[in-house]
Design an enzyme around this catalytic site. Sequence first.
Site, PDB file in Angstrom:
ATOM      1  N   CYS A 104      11.834  78.194  70.458  1.00 54.00           N
ATOM      2  CA  CYS A 104      11.504  77.582  69.165  1.00 54.00           C
ATOM      3  C   CYS A 104      10.129  76.918  69.189  1.00 54.00           C
ATOM      4  O   CYS A 104       9.364  77.033  68.233  1.00 54.00           O
ATOM      5  CB  CYS A 104      12.550  76.524  68.791  1.00 54.00           C
ATOM      6  SG  CYS A 104      14.259  77.071  68.866  1.00 54.00           S
ATOM      7  N   ASP A 105       9.841  76.198  70.263  1.00 53.10           N
ATOM      8  CA  ASP A 105       8.700  75.280  70.247  1.00 53.10           C
ATOM      9  C   ASP A 105       7.605  75.583  71.256  1.00 53.10           C
ATOM     10  O   ASP A 105       6.563  74.927  71.255  1.00 53.10           O
ATOM     11  CB  ASP A 105       9.202  73.842  70.471  1.00 53.10           C
ATOM     12  CG  ASP A 105      10.178  73.394  69.397  1.00 53.10           C
ATOM     13  OD1 ASP A 105       9.977  73.779  68.229  1.00 53.10           O
ATOM     14  OD2 ASP A 105      11.140  72.670  69.716  1.00 53.10           O
ATOM     15  N   CYS A 112      14.387  73.672  73.153  1.00 56.00           N
ATOM     16  CA  CYS A 112      14.321  75.103  72.861  1.00 56.00           C
ATOM     17  C   CYS A 112      12.905  75.623  73.064  1.00 56.00           C
ATOM     18  O   CYS A 112      12.031  75.418  72.218  1.00 56.00           O
ATOM     19  CB  CYS A 112      14.792  75.388  71.432  1.00 56.00           C
ATOM     20  SG  CYS A 112      14.753  77.140  70.995  1.00 56.00           S
TER      21      CYS A 112
END
Length: 314
Positions: free
Chosen positions: A141-142, A138
């Site tokens: 997300c990261d 992701c």
Amino acid sequence: MNQEIEEVKVLIIGSGPAGYTAAIYAARAGLKPVLYTGGQPGGQLTITNDVENYPGYPDGVMGPQMMDDFRRQAERFETDVRYGMVTSVDFSQRPHKIVVDDQKVILADTVIISTGASAKWLGLESETRLNGKGVSACAVCDGFFFRGQDVAIVGAGDTACEEASYLSNICNKVYMLVRRDEMRASQIMQKRVMLNPKVEILWNTETVEILGEDEVKGVKIKNNQTGAISDLAVTGFFVAIGHEPNTSIFKDFLDMDESGYIKTIPGSTRTNVEGVFACGDAQDHIYRQAVTAAGTGCMAALDAERYLAELELV
């Protein structure tokens, strides 16, 4: 052998942000929800290290800790959280019949499905070992953790192109590893990455291994045309080859798209079966974020409460 049978008003299947949020709302409404965690209690966030984009955690939080917080909040309002796997369902009549661990039968007036989706992986040992240590599925997300660094992303669809574009706004350089000499992505998405000066597309390229012991140091790649093997010096490796919704046990009863995501009536979490609601990544193939999953979990609980009220079951 006689099966144990239990009747409940609200049964929640799955325990990620969607399931626990649904439980919090249903429990506070006095519906006494029963939640089965499934095989991965807490869902995908339990294999996520730092979560920095969920509101209310100004200093960030570890994924497992965040899911433990969600669980404790649900239990505070007397949600019955149980460890177990739903192995079959029968939505052909009411109350709905759900079998847990091939043994226990639940008869539920309403069912909230929050079984999530699982990222598809390449199947490399190093990919598993370095998951959360530079390997991610992701970028949204990261990606922030790799700002100013060189990263690689594998994939050839619209999602891979979207994530490569997203990473290019944060990272110094993005290598896009494409297995063939063409992409599956739409033309507009292909054009976007091809014209992006910070994205370099490596065609006919397979990932052989991710390098590093405790963190990603690089990736060993193979050119499928020449057979040449080389190393890329990167500190982040993103896998964007798709997700698979955990919905197969519902396929005989619920309408789904071609990928297996449960279809819901627009503006609600209702499915084609009355009294069955779907939330989180089991029905969302677009956003796939903890905060959006939690939002649909709230919606599912409210939809279930209204449905029960209409039937005068509450």
